[in-house]
Structures are given as C-alpha cells and as structure tokens.
Design a protein around this motif. Sequence first.
Motif, PDB file in Angstrom:
ATOM      1  N   HIS A   2      28.008  80.151  51.516  1.00  0.00           N
ATOM      2  CA  HIS A   2      29.502  80.354  50.706  1.00  0.00           C
ATOM      3  C   HIS A   2      29.204  79.711  49.499  1.00  0.00           C
ATOM      4  O   HIS A   2      29.858  80.328  48.489  1.00  0.00           O
ATOM      5  CB  HIS A   2      30.409  79.517  51.509  1.00  0.00           C
ATOM      6  CG  HIS A   2      31.837  79.887  51.169  1.00  0.00           C
ATOM      7  ND1 HIS A   2      32.340  80.841  51.611  1.00  0.00           N
ATOM      8  CD2 HIS A   2      32.685  79.271  50.270  1.00  0.00           C
ATOM      9  CE1 HIS A   2      33.665  80.890  51.124  1.00  0.00           C
ATOM     10  NE2 HIS A   2      33.907  79.838  50.234  1.00  0.00           N
ATOM     11  N   PHE A   3      28.574  78.529  49.029  1.00  0.00           N
ATOM     12  CA  PHE A   3      28.068  78.013  47.538  1.00  0.00           C
ATOM     13  C   PHE A   3      27.773  79.075  46.714  1.00  0.00           C
ATOM     14  O   PHE A   3      28.090  79.327  45.553  1.00  0.00           O
ATOM     15  CB  PHE A   3      27.420  76.909  47.907  1.00  0.00           C
ATOM     16  CG  PHE A   3      27.296  76.298  46.289  1.00  0.00           C
ATOM     17  CD1 PHE A   3      28.083  75.709  45.462  1.00  0.00           C
ATOM     18  CD2 PHE A   3      26.031  75.968  45.942  1.00  0.00           C
ATOM     19  CE1 PHE A   3      28.103  75.414  44.318  1.00  0.00           C
ATOM     20  CE2 PHE A   3      25.685  75.268  44.806  1.00  0.00           C
ATOM     21  CZ  PHE A   3      26.691  75.014  43.944  1.00  0.00           C
ATOM     22  N   ASN A  44      35.409  74.092  43.862  1.00  0.00           N
ATOM     23  CA  ASN A  44      34.020  74.136  43.370  1.00  0.00           C
ATOM     24  C   ASN A  44      33.466  72.694  43.715  1.00  0.00           C
ATOM     25  O   ASN A  44      32.311  72.451  43.875  1.00  0.00           O
ATOM     26  CB  ASN A  44      34.072  74.774  42.133  1.00  0.00           C
ATOM     27  CG  ASN A  44      32.481  74.813  41.623  1.00  0.00           C
ATOM     28  OD1 ASN A  44      31.934  75.788  42.090  1.00  0.00           O
ATOM     29  ND2 ASN A  44      32.243  73.998  40.654  1.00  0.00           N
ATOM     30  N   ASP A  45      34.386  71.758  43.331  1.00  0.00           N
ATOM     31  CA  ASP A  45      33.896  70.424  43.404  1.00  0.00           C
ATOM     32  C   ASP A  45      33.393  69.795  44.936  1.00  0.00           C
ATOM     33  O   ASP A  45      32.196  69.290  45.150  1.00  0.00           O
ATOM     34  CB  ASP A  45      35.057  69.096  42.915  1.00  0.00           C
ATOM     35  CG  ASP A  45      35.335  69.232  41.556  1.00  0.00           C
ATOM     36  OD1 ASP A  45      34.400  69.671  40.899  1.00  0.00           O
ATOM     37  OD2 ASP A  45      36.522  69.054  41.193  1.00  0.00           O
ATOM     38  N   VAL A  46      34.403  70.442  45.792  1.00  0.00           N
ATOM     39  CA  VAL A  46      34.088  70.410  47.215  1.00  0.00           C
ATOM     40  C   VAL A  46      32.854  70.988  47.668  1.00  0.00           C
ATOM     41  O   VAL A  46      32.040  70.450  48.461  1.00  0.00           O
ATOM     42  CB  VAL A  46      35.252  70.472  48.066  1.00  0.00           C
ATOM     43  CG1 VAL A  46      34.930  70.242  49.479  1.00  0.00           C
ATOM     44  CG2 VAL A  46      36.465  69.995  47.593  1.00  0.00           C
ATOM     45  N   LEU A  47      32.734  72.273  47.268  1.00  0.00           N
ATOM     46  CA  LEU A  47      31.535  73.020  47.557  1.00  0.00           C
ATOM     47  C   LEU A  47      30.160  72.550  47.051  1.00  0.00           C
ATOM     48  O   LEU A  47      29.244  72.676  47.666  1.00  0.00           O
ATOM     49  CB  LEU A  47      31.896  74.404  47.226  1.00  0.00           C
ATOM     50  CG  LEU A  47      32.543  75.344  48.223  1.00  0.00           C
ATOM     51  CD1 LEU A  47      32.942  76.571  47.558  1.00  0.00           C
ATOM     52  CD2 LEU A  47      31.820  75.443  49.542  1.00  0.00           C
ATOM     53  N   VAL A  91      28.039  83.211  64.508  1.00  0.00           N
ATOM     54  CA  VAL A  91      27.519  83.026  63.155  1.00  0.00           C
ATOM     55  C   VAL A  91      28.597  82.270  62.626  1.00  0.00           C
ATOM     56  O   VAL A  91      29.917  82.643  62.306  1.00  0.00           O
ATOM     57  CB  VAL A  91      27.466  84.446  62.481  1.00  0.00           C
ATOM     58  CG1 VAL A  91      27.176  84.162  61.113  1.00  0.00           C
ATOM     59  CG2 VAL A  91      26.474  85.127  63.172  1.00  0.00           C
ATOM     60  N   PHE A  92      28.586  81.093  62.085  1.00  0.00           N
ATOM     61  CA  PHE A  92      29.469  80.078  61.417  1.00  0.00           C
ATOM     62  C   PHE A  92      29.644  80.443  60.036  1.00  0.00           C
ATOM     63  O   PHE A  92      28.679  81.124  59.410  1.00  0.00           O
ATOM     64  CB  PHE A  92      28.836  78.769  61.379  1.00  0.00           C
ATOM     65  CG  PHE A  92      29.257  78.088  62.843  1.00  0.00           C
ATOM     66  CD1 PHE A  92      30.186  77.438  63.243  1.00  0.00           C
ATOM     67  CD2 PHE A  92      27.754  77.907  63.567  1.00  0.00           C
ATOM     68  CE1 PHE A  92      30.295  76.865  64.532  1.00  0.00           C
ATOM     69  CE2 PHE A  92      27.844  77.456  65.040  1.00  0.00           C
ATOM     70  CZ  PHE A  92      29.226  76.869  65.218  1.00  0.00           C
ATOM     71  N   ALA A  93      31.017  80.684  59.534  1.00  0.00           N
ATOM     72  CA  ALA A  93      31.261  80.892  58.241  1.00  0.00           C
ATOM     73  C   ALA A  93      32.376  79.991  57.619  1.00  0.00           C
ATOM     74  O   ALA A  93      33.093  79.499  58.441  1.00  0.00           O
ATOM     75  CB  ALA A  93      31.616  82.147  58.256  1.00  0.00           C
ATOM     76  N   VAL A  94      32.258  79.893  56.323  1.00  0.00           N
ATOM     77  CA  VAL A  94      33.184  78.957  55.740  1.00  0.00           C
ATOM     78  C   VAL A  94      34.643  79.838  55.773  1.00  0.00           C
ATOM     79  O   VAL A  94      34.686  80.842  55.237  1.00  0.00           O
ATOM     80  CB  VAL A  94      32.861  78.602  54.283  1.00  0.00           C
ATOM     81  CG1 VAL A  94      34.063  77.827  53.522  1.00  0.00           C
ATOM     82  CG2 VAL A  94      31.800  77.557  54.255  1.00  0.00           C
ATOM     83  N   ARG A  95      35.572  79.112  56.515  1.00  0.00           N
ATOM     84  CA  ARG A  95      36.826  79.743  56.334  1.00  0.00           C
ATOM     85  C   ARG A  95      38.076  79.308  55.537  1.00  0.00           C
ATOM     86  O   ARG A  95      38.772  80.077  54.789  1.00  0.00           O
ATOM     87  CB  ARG A  95      37.556  79.612  58.063  1.00  0.00           C
ATOM     88  CG  ARG A  95      36.641  80.077  58.854  1.00  0.00           C
ATOM     89  CD  ARG A  95      36.456  81.562  58.918  1.00  0.00           C
ATOM     90  NE  ARG A  95      35.615  81.967  59.796  1.00  0.00           N
ATOM     91  CZ  ARG A  95      34.677  83.079  59.855  1.00  0.00           C
ATOM     92  NH1 ARG A  95      34.787  83.865  58.912  1.00  0.00           N
ATOM     93  NH2 ARG A  95      33.671  83.483  60.999  1.00  0.00           N
ATOM     94  N   GLU A  96      37.762  78.038  55.097  1.00  0.00           N
ATOM     95  CA  GLU A  96      38.755  77.512  54.043  1.00  0.00           C
ATOM     96  C   GLU A  96      38.176  76.229  53.396  1.00  0.00           C
ATOM     97  O   GLU A  96      37.359  75.580  53.927  1.00  0.00           O
ATOM     98  CB  GLU A  96      40.084  77.043  54.816  1.00  0.00           C
ATOM     99  CG  GLU A  96      41.228  77.984  55.083  1.00  0.00           C
ATOM    100  CD  GLU A  96      42.352  77.455  55.811  1.00  0.00           C
ATOM    101  OE1 GLU A  96      43.273  77.416  54.942  1.00  0.00           O
ATOM    102  OE2 GLU A  96      42.359  77.319  57.112  1.00  0.00           O
ATOM    103  N   VAL A  97      38.448  76.065  52.123  1.00  0.00           N
ATOM    104  CA  VAL A  97      38.111  74.958  51.432  1.00  0.00           C
ATOM    105  C   VAL A  97      39.284  74.305  50.873  1.00  0.00           C
ATOM    106  O   VAL A  97      40.205  74.874  50.241  1.00  0.00           O
ATOM    107  CB  VAL A  97      37.164  75.514  49.953  1.00  0.00           C
ATOM    108  CG1 VAL A  97      36.492  73.994  49.390  1.00  0.00           C
ATOM    109  CG2 VAL A  97      36.037  75.983  50.559  1.00  0.00           C
ATOM    110  N   LEU A  98      39.366  73.133  51.317  1.00  0.00           N
ATOM    111  CA  LEU A  98      40.794  72.237  50.927  1.00  0.00           C
ATOM    112  C   LEU A  98      40.493  70.977  50.269  1.00  0.00           C
ATOM    113  O   LEU A  98      40.256  70.018  50.854  1.00  0.00           O
ATOM    114  CB  LEU A  98      41.367  71.778  52.369  1.00  0.00           C
ATOM    115  CG  LEU A  98      41.611  73.046  53.507  1.00  0.00           C
ATOM    116  CD1 LEU A  98      42.198  72.363  54.875  1.00  0.00           C
ATOM    117  CD2 LEU A  98      42.844  73.947  52.820  1.00  0.00           C
TER     118      LEU A  98
END
Length: 710
Positions: A460-461, A436-439, A421-428
Amino acid sequence: MQRIYFLKGLDCPHCSAKIENDAGKIDGISLSRVNLMEQTLTLDSDKFLNSIDDEVEKIVHKYEPDVEVSIYDSSAHSHSHGAHTHGEESRSEDEEDLKPRIIRIAIGAVIYGAAVVSSKFINNIYFEIISLAAAFLILGGDVLLRAVKNILRGQVFDENFLMSVSSIGAFCIGSYTEAVAVMLLYQLGELFQDMAVGKSRKSIASLMDIRPDSANVIRDGKVVTVSPEDVKIGETIIVKPGEKVPLDGFVIEGKTMLDTMALTGESVPRSANVGDEALSGCINETGVIKIEVTKSFSESTVSKILSLIQNASSKKAPSENFITKFARYYTPVVVILAALIAVIFPLTIGGGFVKWVRQAFVFLVISCPCALVISIPLSFFGGIGSAARNGILVKGSNYLEALSKLDTLVLDKTGTLTEGVFAVREVLPAKDFSENDVLFASAYAESYSNHPIAQSIKSHFGEKINESIISDYTEISGKGISVKINGSEILAGNMRLMDEFNIKCEKCDKAGTVIYVASDGKYIGCIVISDKIKKDSASALENLRKMGVDNIIMLTGDNEKTASSVAEKLKIKKYFASLLPQDKVAKFEEIVSGKKTNGTTAFVGDGINDAPTLARADIGIAMGALGSDAAIEAADVVLMTDEVSLIAKAVKTAKYTKRIVTQNIVMSLGIKLLFLILGIFGIATMWEAIFSDVGVMMLAVLNSMRVLKK
C-alpha cells in the motif's frame, strides 16, 4: 504387498462386487478392491502374492467368463503410463466389443419379429417353434452357457440362473413368444448397462488427459526430451506454447498464460510470471517458460489427481454394499418360493400343476434383481464423474452419499470464506499527522518482515524502502516491532505494544487487524488491515441453506470484531473467534459431540493448517487445495479452486445422485413387490413378469444415466 490385475472387458457393476467379495476371502488377503473405471482388481497382503494368480483367475471367470485377466504391474516403470494406456485401450475396446453384440441382438430381434408376424399369416406351429427357438439361442445362448458353467462351479443362484430357468420354463409350458421376449429385453438391458458404464468411464477417463507424456529438460546445456518420471527435483524444464506442464515448479524465466481448466474447471487462464508457481497438468498457452522442478512426478499435483480419479470408484457407498448383500440372500429365497408355488399351491389351492408351474416361472422372472444391482453402482459412478467435471474430486461413493445427508457445515474463515489476502482498508492518522506519515513509519518498521500483514502495508505504501536509514530493528514477540528510522524511534504493533511503552492512544474499533504506530513516544495513527470476503461466499451459503444445510458455523483465528463483521455479512448465526490451529480441532469435536441430528458434518478448510480437522470430520472438504499435499491426503472431497460455490455444487450433485438411487430402489422394489404378489395369486402373466424384470431394469439404467448429464 500389493498385486494389481487388469480385468479386460469388465463392465458389470454387480459382477465387480462379487469378484471383489470373493477375492477378499482368499487366504492372506487383507484388502480387495475392484475399480470398474480402470477395470482393475487390487489385492493387499502381507505375504508373497504370485501363488494366487490361478485362484484370482478362477474367481473372475466364475462371474465373468469372457473377461481376460492379466497382471498389472504397479512397480514397473510403465505403470505410470498404465492408467492412461489402459484407459485409452479400454475405451476403444468398449466400442469395438459392443458391435458384435448389437449385431447379434439385431439378428435375434429380426428372427423373433419374423416369427411373431408369420404366426399371424402362416398356421404352422413347427415353423413358429423352430424360428423362436433359433432366436432364443441367438439371444440367450451366452446366458444359458454362463448359467451352466456357474452351476458346475457351485455358483447357482444368480441372474443367469434365474433368466435361464424362467425362460426355459416358459418354453416348456408353451409361452414361446414370452420366453424369447425375456431374453431379448434382458440383452437390451445389459447392452444399455454396458453403454452407460462405458459412458461413465469415458466421462471420468477424459479427466485423465491431464497426464503429460514427456518433459523437455535442460541437461549439459542441451534440451533433452524424457519421461516426466525421469526428471529430478532442481532440474530445469522448458515448456512451449500448447504443451502441458509436466511437473510442479516455479517459473524462473519467461511469462505466459496457463490454462488450468483441466485441473480446476476454471475457464479463464491464469498469468504466470517469474516467481509464480506452475502446476503439472496445466496447458501453456502463449509464451515459452522455464520451470525449476520442485516435486518428483510421483509427488506432483497431476499424479495426486490421477490417483484420486483412478481410485474414486473403489470405496463403496452403504447403498451399494446393502444391495450386494441383499441380492446374495434375496435370489435363493425367491427360487425357494417359486418351488413352493409350483408344488404346494396345486395341493392346497387347486387348479392343477400346469397352472402353478407356469406361475412359478412367472414369479422367477419377476424376482430377478437386475434393476437394483446394475443401476445403483452405475448412479454413484456417474455422480463421481459429474462432480469431477466441475472440479470436485470425491474420493469414493461413500463420501458422495454422506455428502447428500449433510446438515452441519463448519468452515474456516481465512482462505475459505475470505480471499486470504490482506489489504490496507483504512489509514487513520492522529491529529497533526498525515496518512503518509503513518504509512511511511509503518512500512519502514515492517521492512524486514514477510508476514502477510507487513506485505500488505509495504504494498500500500508503494515506494522503495531505503534500508540505509533503518537501524536497531527489534521484533517484540506477540506485540510488534521497534526500529529506528533516521534516528527516530518507531513503534508498530498492537495495543499491547502501545501499553508497554506507555503510548497514549484510543483503541480503534474498526473490523480487522489494527496496527498502531508511534514515533518518538508519540502516537501518530493506526492502519486497519482486513481480509476481503469472496464474491461468491454469500450466494453459496444461501444455496446451501436452501438445500437443507441449516447449521453453518465459522471458525477463525481472528478477533471477535473481525469475526462478527464477516459472520454478519454472510448471515452466519454461529461462529467462534480467536482460535489457534489446535483449538479448531477441539472446537470441532465440541460441535460434533453437541449435535442432536443424524445428518453428517463437514469441515471446509484451505488445506494448509486444517489437515487435522479435515481428517476428523465426517466429510473433510479441502478448499482450493490444488498443489497442497496435506489437503489431498487428509480430505475426503477436494475442491480444485477456492470458489465457495463449489461446496454448494458438490452437495447438489450428491443429493441429485442420491435422489436417482432412491428413485431406482423405490421403483424397482415397488413394482417387483406388486407383481410378485400378483404372481403368487396367479394374476400376473409372463408379459407382466417381463416388464417387472427387464423392463424395470432398462428404466432404472436409463434413469441412472441422467446423472451423467448434470
């Protein structure tokens, strides 16, 4: 063509092997299988088989005169109930059939005991002989009768012959007490064997309770109760609290908790809501649910599992096959040796014919191979049942024995060692941009995709996607997505996508899948997405290493960085990354060909893309394969849940079963060899002979029963 016979009352593992062997020699028969658990004989042939019914019955009665032979019609509608019905029937009959035997043995034992006690106080040889003869006939009459019938059929050298000749011989030379003791202990040993087989059969048959008896299907606006076989794909069924889910499908109305313990061994119920899959064999615990059927009953999960359980005892381990062949040649040899002792020794060594005839009979009692031919198949039978209770379905004792020799384990990563199960680990985010801009940009870019990575970003969004602001959606194969959001051009994908559009950005070295995001030609950040290692993976692999599985290898389609990170955390020394599904088979072949040890090699996969490799391995282990037809068909061992610890549990069960088998072989052959030597030289008496035969048999059977408690 296939023909199945129901052998009512069949309990002897050794006789089952003989029946299977002789039935396989019938002209035109390509395959013969006896299933002791189901008490069936299955014959495969290319021609019409009705003409062989009489021949099959003769073969069965040659070894088991009291077994009733009847046709078990696999093509009839009732056959789907057959395994269940016969299983319940045979279990109750097992218990009923033992009662008269126990009474007969008790009566014989009382008369025997009375004769022995009275001989101390009543000095009357005739009373003693008559009492002991009566006890002998009560205890051994059936053995004598079977021996005579078998001799008339040309089946001379078997355990009935050995027991009859040796005990009658003991009577003839004046060893009356010992002669009756032989039969008494032999009957007790046979009773223990049948009780052990019955216990094993109950253990395995209890797993068959997952079979649903009926289904409530909606037809013409009404709920109709029908057999699960009569429900068609696409129909809707209703399952109430307390009922078993009869067929595979998806919940289309209602919500509930499903008890999957009978299928998977998991004690914690699973929630089932609209859109979730519901598998046949689960028990509905709380709410009323409606299920749209996606598989016919014959293709359903419960049918696949029942088939595995029913046929598990039909594939024999090398140890079982060896003992069957060993007994076939061993018995005639020891009879000839006994005859030579009785005839040659008096002429060469001296001491008189009476002495050496007595020793010949002692030798015959010692030589009976009952302990081996009974306890070994019984041990494997129990091992398969023990594994099944833990949610591990082993397709045959041959695979259980192979699993005990495992030294190389090759595992797929995703879905096996990790949760899949894939999940967002980090937003850089890049400078001047926020997370929020990236997501926002990436979630809208992935809005039309159902890929697990896209789903993880949108999850995740966490906000609803307004599709009206999306335009010019373009998927760029192997690189990512280009899309316009409110007129701004958004790019989301791998580094190759950034290079193609000349977007300047630094490569992210984080472990996992990295999604780079750009807006209007400017890099705004990246998202690191990764899979999560299962909580029991590390401890399970450590337990496997302790059990001698030293060579553990991981295969994955993920990149080197991700593979390295997982391997390091799980202490896996050898791994191969960036493999396509077809590459895994080639890599596995390379691993097998490069092996320098004699142990077996197993491959563990999640049963979706791994079927070719599962089929190629010495032992294919399907992980969490519940509902996966490809896995159940291709694998040799099916783990009903996705717990890595079940692999270690399967190996532990296999090793324990093999250890019991080895103990029985060493104990039986060792003691027999010792007493045979003592018997040849005239040292062993009839009492030592009794212990080395029926005493050892009882010990071996009791030892085999330990497997059932694991």
